[in-house]
Design a protein around this motif. Structure first.
Motif, PDB file in Angstrom:
ATOM      1  N   ASP A  43       8.700   1.295   7.603  1.00  0.00           N
ATOM      2  CA  ASP A  43       9.581   2.279   8.237  1.00  0.00           C
ATOM      3  C   ASP A  43       9.427   3.641   7.550  1.00  0.00           C
ATOM      4  O   ASP A  43       8.776   3.763   6.518  1.00  0.00           O
ATOM      5  CB  ASP A  43      11.032   1.795   8.269  1.00  0.00           C
ATOM      6  CG  ASP A  43      11.641   1.648   6.879  1.00  0.00           C
ATOM      7  OD1 ASP A  43      11.335   2.475   5.988  1.00  0.00           O
ATOM      8  OD2 ASP A  43      12.456   0.730   6.686  1.00  0.00           O
ATOM      9  N   GLY A  44      10.018   4.651   8.161  1.00  0.00           N
ATOM     10  CA  GLY A  44       9.894   6.018   7.664  1.00  0.00           C
ATOM     11  C   GLY A  44      10.348   6.179   6.222  1.00  0.00           C
ATOM     12  O   GLY A  44       9.769   6.955   5.466  1.00  0.00           O
ATOM     13  N   GLN A  45      11.403   5.448   5.839  1.00  0.00           N
ATOM     14  CA  GLN A  45      11.890   5.541   4.458  1.00  0.00           C
ATOM     15  C   GLN A  45      10.876   4.972   3.476  1.00  0.00           C
ATOM     16  O   GLN A  45      10.780   5.426   2.343  1.00  0.00           O
ATOM     17  CB  GLN A  45      13.215   4.800   4.312  1.00  0.00           C
ATOM     18  CG  GLN A  45      14.377   5.503   4.968  1.00  0.00           C
ATOM     19  CD  GLN A  45      15.681   4.754   4.743  1.00  0.00           C
ATOM     20  OE1 GLN A  45      15.706   3.533   4.702  1.00  0.00           O
ATOM     21  NE2 GLN A  45      16.764   5.498   4.596  1.00  0.00           N
ATOM     22  N   GLN A  63       7.607   5.007   3.963  1.00  0.00           N
ATOM     23  CA  GLN A  63       6.445   5.894   3.930  1.00  0.00           C
ATOM     24  C   GLN A  63       6.855   7.211   3.283  1.00  0.00           C
ATOM     25  O   GLN A  63       6.914   8.258   3.924  1.00  0.00           O
ATOM     26  CB  GLN A  63       5.901   6.113   5.347  1.00  0.00           C
ATOM     27  CG  GLN A  63       5.207   4.906   5.895  1.00  0.00           C
ATOM     28  CD  GLN A  63       4.518   5.162   7.223  1.00  0.00           C
ATOM     29  OE1 GLN A  63       4.672   6.210   7.833  1.00  0.00           O
ATOM     30  NE2 GLN A  63       3.758   4.186   7.678  1.00  0.00           N
ATOM     31  N   CYS A  64       7.130   7.108   1.981  1.00  0.00           N
ATOM     32  CA  CYS A  64       7.583   8.275   1.219  1.00  0.00           C
ATOM     33  C   CYS A  64       6.622   8.532   0.064  1.00  0.00           C
ATOM     34  O   CYS A  64       5.766   7.705  -0.247  1.00  0.00           O
ATOM     35  CB  CYS A  64       9.005   8.039   0.706  1.00  0.00           C
ATOM     36  SG  CYS A  64       9.118   6.670  -0.452  1.00  0.00           S
ATOM     37  N   TRP A  78       0.439   3.728   1.804  1.00  0.00           N
ATOM     38  CA  TRP A  78       1.748   3.485   1.221  1.00  0.00           C
ATOM     39  C   TRP A  78       1.830   2.017   0.864  1.00  0.00           C
ATOM     40  O   TRP A  78       1.339   1.154   1.596  1.00  0.00           O
ATOM     41  CB  TRP A  78       2.861   3.827   2.206  1.00  0.00           C
ATOM     42  CG  TRP A  78       2.913   5.273   2.578  1.00  0.00           C
ATOM     43  CD1 TRP A  78       3.606   6.264   1.948  1.00  0.00           C
ATOM     44  CD2 TRP A  78       2.246   5.910   3.672  1.00  0.00           C
ATOM     45  NE1 TRP A  78       3.402   7.468   2.581  1.00  0.00           N
ATOM     46  CE2 TRP A  78       2.575   7.281   3.635  1.00  0.00           C
ATOM     47  CE3 TRP A  78       1.384   5.462   4.678  1.00  0.00           C
ATOM     48  CZ2 TRP A  78       2.095   8.194   4.569  1.00  0.00           C
ATOM     49  CZ3 TRP A  78       0.892   6.364   5.597  1.00  0.00           C
ATOM     50  CH2 TRP A  78       1.258   7.720   5.541  1.00  0.00           C
ATOM     51  N   ASP A 135      -2.833   5.562   7.329  1.00  0.00           N
ATOM     52  CA  ASP A 135      -3.010   6.402   8.514  1.00  0.00           C
ATOM     53  C   ASP A 135      -4.403   6.228   9.112  1.00  0.00           C
ATOM     54  O   ASP A 135      -4.732   6.857  10.110  1.00  0.00           O
ATOM     55  CB  ASP A 135      -2.735   7.872   8.180  1.00  0.00           C
ATOM     56  CG  ASP A 135      -3.684   8.445   7.129  1.00  0.00           C
ATOM     57  OD1 ASP A 135      -4.450   7.675   6.506  1.00  0.00           O
ATOM     58  OD2 ASP A 135      -3.653   9.669   6.918  1.00  0.00           O
TER      59      ASP A 135
END
Length: 135
Positions: free
Chosen positions: A38-40, A42-43, A56, A73
């Motif tokens: 999730d976006g969190q 992928q930090c 990630w 990616d």
């Protein structure tokens, strides 16, 4: 050290490939099976340095065994990550420290097709896994 079940599946699947094109298609298919982070997740804190593509990595330990999740990616890199995760998930910290990454990709018939930058990137991912396992 015995292979985790998913690693055995990967070995059988890649052994059945006759050429690089088949292996590349299989790699893409394995990459497509990776569960998304999730976006969190992928930090910046989970970004692996040393990779040309963005990678990630998140880890958790369950009953003394490591479970990793990863995302990239780049589609081909996702496939490489998927077969790496198949090999490492479920290992103890000690087993993870002893993993011979070049031997694993050689067993899969992929080693000679990895560019130096991809090999370095995969080594960076394994080193990050090993760091996380050391705490």
């Amino acid at each position: 050290m015995s292979l985790p079940p998913l690693a055995s599946e990967a070995l059988q699947s890649f052994a059945a490939c006759q050429n690089w094109e088949q292996r590349a298609r299989l790699l893409l298919a394995w990459g497509a099976r990776l569960p998304a982070l999730d976006g969190q997740q992928q930090c910046a804190a989970n970004l692996v340095s040393g990779c040309e593509s963005k990678v990630w990595l998140v880890a958790e330990q369950r009953e003394g065994r490591w479970q990793f999740r990863a995302s990239s990616d780049a589609r081909l890199v996702s496939g490489l990550l998927a077969v790496l995760l198949a090999r490492v998930n479920g290992l103890t910290g000690d087993e993870l420290q002893q993993l011979d990454l070049p031997a694993w990709f050689s067993q899969l018939g992929l080693a000679r097709h990895l560019s130096p930058s991809r090999s370095n990137g995969l080594t960076a991912v394994l080193q990050r896994m090993q760091q996380l396992a050391l705490g």
